[in-house]
Design a protein around this motif. Structure first.
Motif, PDB file in Angstrom:
ATOM      1  N   VAL A  17       0.848  -1.195   0.000  1.00  0.00           N
ATOM      2  CA  VAL A  17       0.000   0.000   0.000  1.00  0.00           C
ATOM      3  C   VAL A  17       0.886   1.248   0.000  1.00  0.00           C
ATOM      4  O   VAL A  17       0.621   2.199  -0.743  1.00  0.00           O
ATOM      5  CB  VAL A  17      -0.979   0.003   1.193  1.00  0.00           C
ATOM      6  CG1 VAL A  17      -1.722   1.332   1.284  1.00  0.00           C
ATOM      7  CG2 VAL A  17      -1.969  -1.151   1.084  1.00  0.00           C
ATOM      8  N   ARG A  18       1.958   1.242   0.806  1.00  0.00           N
ATOM      9  CA  ARG A  18       2.885   2.376   0.842  1.00  0.00           C
ATOM     10  C   ARG A  18       3.447   2.641  -0.557  1.00  0.00           C
ATOM     11  O   ARG A  18       3.478   3.778  -1.014  1.00  0.00           O
ATOM     12  CB  ARG A  18       4.025   2.115   1.818  1.00  0.00           C
ATOM     13  CG  ARG A  18       5.127   3.188   1.730  1.00  0.00           C
ATOM     14  CD  ARG A  18       6.317   2.902   2.614  1.00  0.00           C
ATOM     15  NE  ARG A  18       5.974   3.325   3.955  1.00  0.00           N
ATOM     16  CZ  ARG A  18       5.956   2.543   5.021  1.00  0.00           C
ATOM     17  NH1 ARG A  18       6.281   1.274   4.924  1.00  0.00           N
ATOM     18  NH2 ARG A  18       5.627   3.012   6.190  1.00  0.00           N
ATOM     19  N   SER A  75       2.154   1.877  -3.415  1.00  0.00           N
ATOM     20  CA  SER A  75       1.081   2.388  -4.279  1.00  0.00           C
ATOM     21  C   SER A  75       0.813   3.871  -4.010  1.00  0.00           C
ATOM     22  O   SER A  75       0.533   4.636  -4.937  1.00  0.00           O
ATOM     23  CB  SER A  75      -0.201   1.586  -4.075  1.00  0.00           C
ATOM     24  OG  SER A  75      -0.037   0.263  -4.528  1.00  0.00           O
ATOM     25  N   ILE A  76       0.892   4.268  -2.759  1.00  0.00           N
ATOM     26  CA  ILE A  76       0.684   5.677  -2.411  1.00  0.00           C
ATOM     27  C   ILE A  76       1.850   6.515  -2.908  1.00  0.00           C
ATOM     28  O   ILE A  76       1.663   7.548  -3.558  1.00  0.00           O
ATOM     29  CB  ILE A  76       0.496   5.841  -0.885  1.00  0.00           C
ATOM     30  CG1 ILE A  76      -0.836   5.208  -0.444  1.00  0.00           C
ATOM     31  CG2 ILE A  76       0.558   7.322  -0.485  1.00  0.00           C
ATOM     32  CD1 ILE A  76      -1.006   5.101   1.063  1.00  0.00           C
ATOM     33  N   LEU A  77       3.073   6.081  -2.609  1.00  0.00           N
ATOM     34  CA  LEU A  77       4.251   6.862  -2.974  1.00  0.00           C
ATOM     35  C   LEU A  77       4.438   6.974  -4.481  1.00  0.00           C
ATOM     36  O   LEU A  77       4.951   7.979  -4.978  1.00  0.00           O
ATOM     37  CB  LEU A  77       5.503   6.267  -2.330  1.00  0.00           C
ATOM     38  CG  LEU A  77       5.555   6.331  -0.803  1.00  0.00           C
ATOM     39  CD1 LEU A  77       6.789   5.603  -0.281  1.00  0.00           C
ATOM     40  CD2 LEU A  77       5.532   7.775  -0.308  1.00  0.00           C
ATOM     41  N   SER A  78       4.007   5.965  -5.225  1.00  0.00           N
ATOM     42  CA  SER A  78       4.140   6.003  -6.677  1.00  0.00           C
ATOM     43  C   SER A  78       3.035   6.816  -7.339  1.00  0.00           C
ATOM     44  O   SER A  78       3.097   7.091  -8.536  1.00  0.00           O
ATOM     45  CB  SER A  78       4.133   4.585  -7.244  1.00  0.00           C
ATOM     46  OG  SER A  78       2.835   4.021  -7.129  1.00  0.00           O
ATOM     47  N   GLY A  79       2.016   7.169  -6.566  1.00  0.00           N
ATOM     48  CA  GLY A  79       0.897   7.925  -7.121  1.00  0.00           C
ATOM     49  C   GLY A  79      -0.211   7.046  -7.680  1.00  0.00           C
ATOM     50  O   GLY A  79      -1.205   7.550  -8.190  1.00  0.00           O
ATOM     51  N   GLU A  80      -0.044   5.738  -7.594  1.00  0.00           N
ATOM     52  CA  GLU A  80      -1.090   4.820  -8.057  1.00  0.00           C
ATOM     53  C   GLU A  80      -2.383   5.074  -7.285  1.00  0.00           C
ATOM     54  O   GLU A  80      -3.478   4.999  -7.837  1.00  0.00           O
ATOM     55  CB  GLU A  80      -0.640   3.369  -7.880  1.00  0.00           C
ATOM     56  CG  GLU A  80      -1.671   2.351  -8.304  1.00  0.00           C
ATOM     57  CD  GLU A  80      -1.255   0.919  -7.986  1.00  0.00           C
ATOM     58  OE1 GLU A  80      -2.149   0.059  -7.967  1.00  0.00           O
ATOM     59  OE2 GLU A  80      -0.056   0.660  -7.759  1.00  0.00           O
ATOM     60  N   ASP A 130      -0.326   1.388  10.983  1.00  0.00           N
ATOM     61  CA  ASP A 130       1.087   1.723  10.758  1.00  0.00           C
ATOM     62  C   ASP A 130       1.217   2.792   9.682  1.00  0.00           C
ATOM     63  O   ASP A 130       2.027   3.721   9.807  1.00  0.00           O
ATOM     64  CB  ASP A 130       1.890   0.483  10.352  1.00  0.00           C
ATOM     65  CG  ASP A 130       2.186  -0.449  11.517  1.00  0.00           C
ATOM     66  OD1 ASP A 130       1.800  -0.141  12.668  1.00  0.00           O
ATOM     67  OD2 ASP A 130       2.802  -1.510  11.273  1.00  0.00           O
ATOM     68  N   LEU A 131       0.431   2.678   8.608  1.00  0.00           N
ATOM     69  CA  LEU A 131       0.469   3.683   7.540  1.00  0.00           C
ATOM     70  C   LEU A 131      -0.024   5.036   8.051  1.00  0.00           C
ATOM     71  O   LEU A 131       0.493   6.080   7.652  1.00  0.00           O
ATOM     72  CB  LEU A 131      -0.384   3.227   6.352  1.00  0.00           C
ATOM     73  CG  LEU A 131       0.171   2.033   5.576  1.00  0.00           C
ATOM     74  CD1 LEU A 131      -0.896   1.440   4.659  1.00  0.00           C
ATOM     75  CD2 LEU A 131       1.402   2.433   4.778  1.00  0.00           C
ATOM     76  N   GLU A 132      -0.987   5.000   8.943  1.00  0.00           N
ATOM     77  CA  GLU A 132      -1.470   6.252   9.540  1.00  0.00           C
ATOM     78  C   GLU A 132      -0.388   6.862  10.426  1.00  0.00           C
ATOM     79  O   GLU A 132      -0.144   8.070  10.378  1.00  0.00           O
ATOM     80  CB  GLU A 132      -2.746   6.015  10.341  1.00  0.00           C
ATOM     81  CG  GLU A 132      -3.382   7.298  10.847  1.00  0.00           C
ATOM     82  CD  GLU A 132      -4.754   7.078  11.437  1.00  0.00           C
ATOM     83  OE1 GLU A 132      -5.570   8.021  11.369  1.00  0.00           O
ATOM     84  OE2 GLU A 132      -5.037   5.982  11.983  1.00  0.00           O
ATOM     85  N   LEU A 141      10.856   5.705  -2.537  1.00  0.00           N
ATOM     86  CA  LEU A 141      10.803   4.668  -3.573  1.00  0.00           C
ATOM     87  C   LEU A 141      12.207   4.208  -3.955  1.00  0.00           C
ATOM     88  O   LEU A 141      12.440   3.020  -4.163  1.00  0.00           O
ATOM     89  CB  LEU A 141      10.049   5.179  -4.800  1.00  0.00           C
ATOM     90  CG  LEU A 141       8.537   5.326  -4.612  1.00  0.00           C
ATOM     91  CD1 LEU A 141       7.921   6.061  -5.805  1.00  0.00           C
ATOM     92  CD2 LEU A 141       7.880   3.975  -4.417  1.00  0.00           C
ATOM     93  N   ARG A 142      13.154   5.136  -4.042  1.00  0.00           N
ATOM     94  CA  ARG A 142      14.540   4.756  -4.352  1.00  0.00           C
ATOM     95  C   ARG A 142      15.125   3.883  -3.243  1.00  0.00           C
ATOM     96  O   ARG A 142      15.827   2.908  -3.517  1.00  0.00           O
ATOM     97  CB  ARG A 142      15.402   5.998  -4.548  1.00  0.00           C
ATOM     98  CG  ARG A 142      15.223   6.619  -5.899  1.00  0.00           C
ATOM     99  CD  ARG A 142      16.305   7.680  -6.170  1.00  0.00           C
ATOM    100  NE  ARG A 142      15.812   8.573  -7.184  1.00  0.00           N
ATOM    101  CZ  ARG A 142      15.415   9.827  -6.986  1.00  0.00           C
ATOM    102  NH1 ARG A 142      15.484  10.350  -5.784  1.00  0.00           N
ATOM    103  NH2 ARG A 142      14.958  10.550  -7.968  1.00  0.00           N
ATOM    104  N   THR A 143      14.827   4.232  -2.018  1.00  0.00           N
ATOM    105  CA  THR A 143      15.295   3.426  -0.886  1.00  0.00           C
ATOM    106  C   THR A 143      14.729   2.015  -0.971  1.00  0.00           C
ATOM    107  O   THR A 143      15.441   1.036  -0.733  1.00  0.00           O
ATOM    108  CB  THR A 143      14.899   4.091   0.448  1.00  0.00           C
ATOM    109  OG1 THR A 143      15.525   5.375   0.519  1.00  0.00           O
ATOM    110  CG2 THR A 143      15.311   3.248   1.641  1.00  0.00           C
ATOM    111  N   HIS A 144      13.471   1.915  -1.331  1.00  0.00           N
ATOM    112  CA  HIS A 144      12.840   0.600  -1.478  1.00  0.00           C
ATOM    113  C   HIS A 144      13.529  -0.202  -2.585  1.00  0.00           C
ATOM    114  O   HIS A 144      13.806  -1.396  -2.419  1.00  0.00           O
ATOM    115  CB  HIS A 144      11.347   0.745  -1.762  1.00  0.00           C
ATOM    116  CG  HIS A 144      10.652  -0.563  -1.973  1.00  0.00           C
ATOM    117  ND1 HIS A 144      10.460  -1.478  -0.959  1.00  0.00           N
ATOM    118  CD2 HIS A 144      10.132  -1.126  -3.081  1.00  0.00           C
ATOM    119  CE1 HIS A 144       9.852  -2.539  -1.442  1.00  0.00           C
ATOM    120  NE2 HIS A 144       9.642  -2.353  -2.736  1.00  0.00           N
ATOM    121  N   VAL A 145      13.808   0.438  -3.712  1.00  0.00           N
ATOM    122  CA  VAL A 145      14.494  -0.243  -4.816  1.00  0.00           C
ATOM    123  C   VAL A 145      15.862  -0.729  -4.349  1.00  0.00           C
ATOM    124  O   VAL A 145      16.266  -1.862  -4.641  1.00  0.00           O
ATOM    125  CB  VAL A 145      14.620   0.673  -6.055  1.00  0.00           C
ATOM    126  CG1 VAL A 145      15.570   0.083  -7.086  1.00  0.00           C
ATOM    127  CG2 VAL A 145      13.252   0.920  -6.676  1.00  0.00           C
TER     128      VAL A 145
END
Length: 125
Positions: free
Chosen positions: A21-22, A24-29, A59-61, A88-92
């Motif tokens: 979900v994070r 999807s939110i960060l990517s703008g989906e 947790d997301l909240e 997102l870069r950190t996730h990659v």
């Protein structure tokens, strides 16, 4: 939004949900102001306990990505574009570290990994 959970993963299911979900939110989906699926609906869709989804959403909240509105559900909050891009870069980077470790265990060379990545990249288009 598509969420896939694995019961065979070492990562807890609530963490798998939260991570997806994070992303999807960060990517703008999932756009600012959009409501997430209800706790019950997502739990039913994923065939998990509503307590599991509640933990992920809480947790997301706590991370400031969503806000619970009584009687309406959880809505996506505004996200700074630079913060989203950095996350997102950190996730990659994290995923790439896992890939390198898995490739080393499988005794794959960097060119073999690159070939596999190129192949998967072209199939995903």
């Amino acid at each position: 939004m598509r969420i896939v959970v694995s019961t065979s993963s070492r990562t807890p299911i609530y963490e798998q949900i939260k991570t997806q979900v994070r992303a999807s939110i960060l990517s703008g989906e999932i756009a600012e102001g959009q409501f997430l699926p209800s706790l019950r609906q997502l739990a039913a869709d994923l065939r998990v306990s509503s307590i599991t989804v509640t933990r992920a959403y809480n947790d997301l909240e706590a991370d400031g990505l969503i806000h619970g509105e009584h009687g309406r559900g959880f809505v996506v909050l505004p996200i700074d574009a630079q913060v989203a891009s950095s996350a997102l870069r950190t996730h990659v980077d994290d995923v790439l570290r896992e890939l390198v470790a898995a490739a080393r265990r499988a005794r794959l060379s960097p060119p073999q990994v690159h070939d596999r990545l190129d192949e998967m990249w072209s199939h995903d288009e």
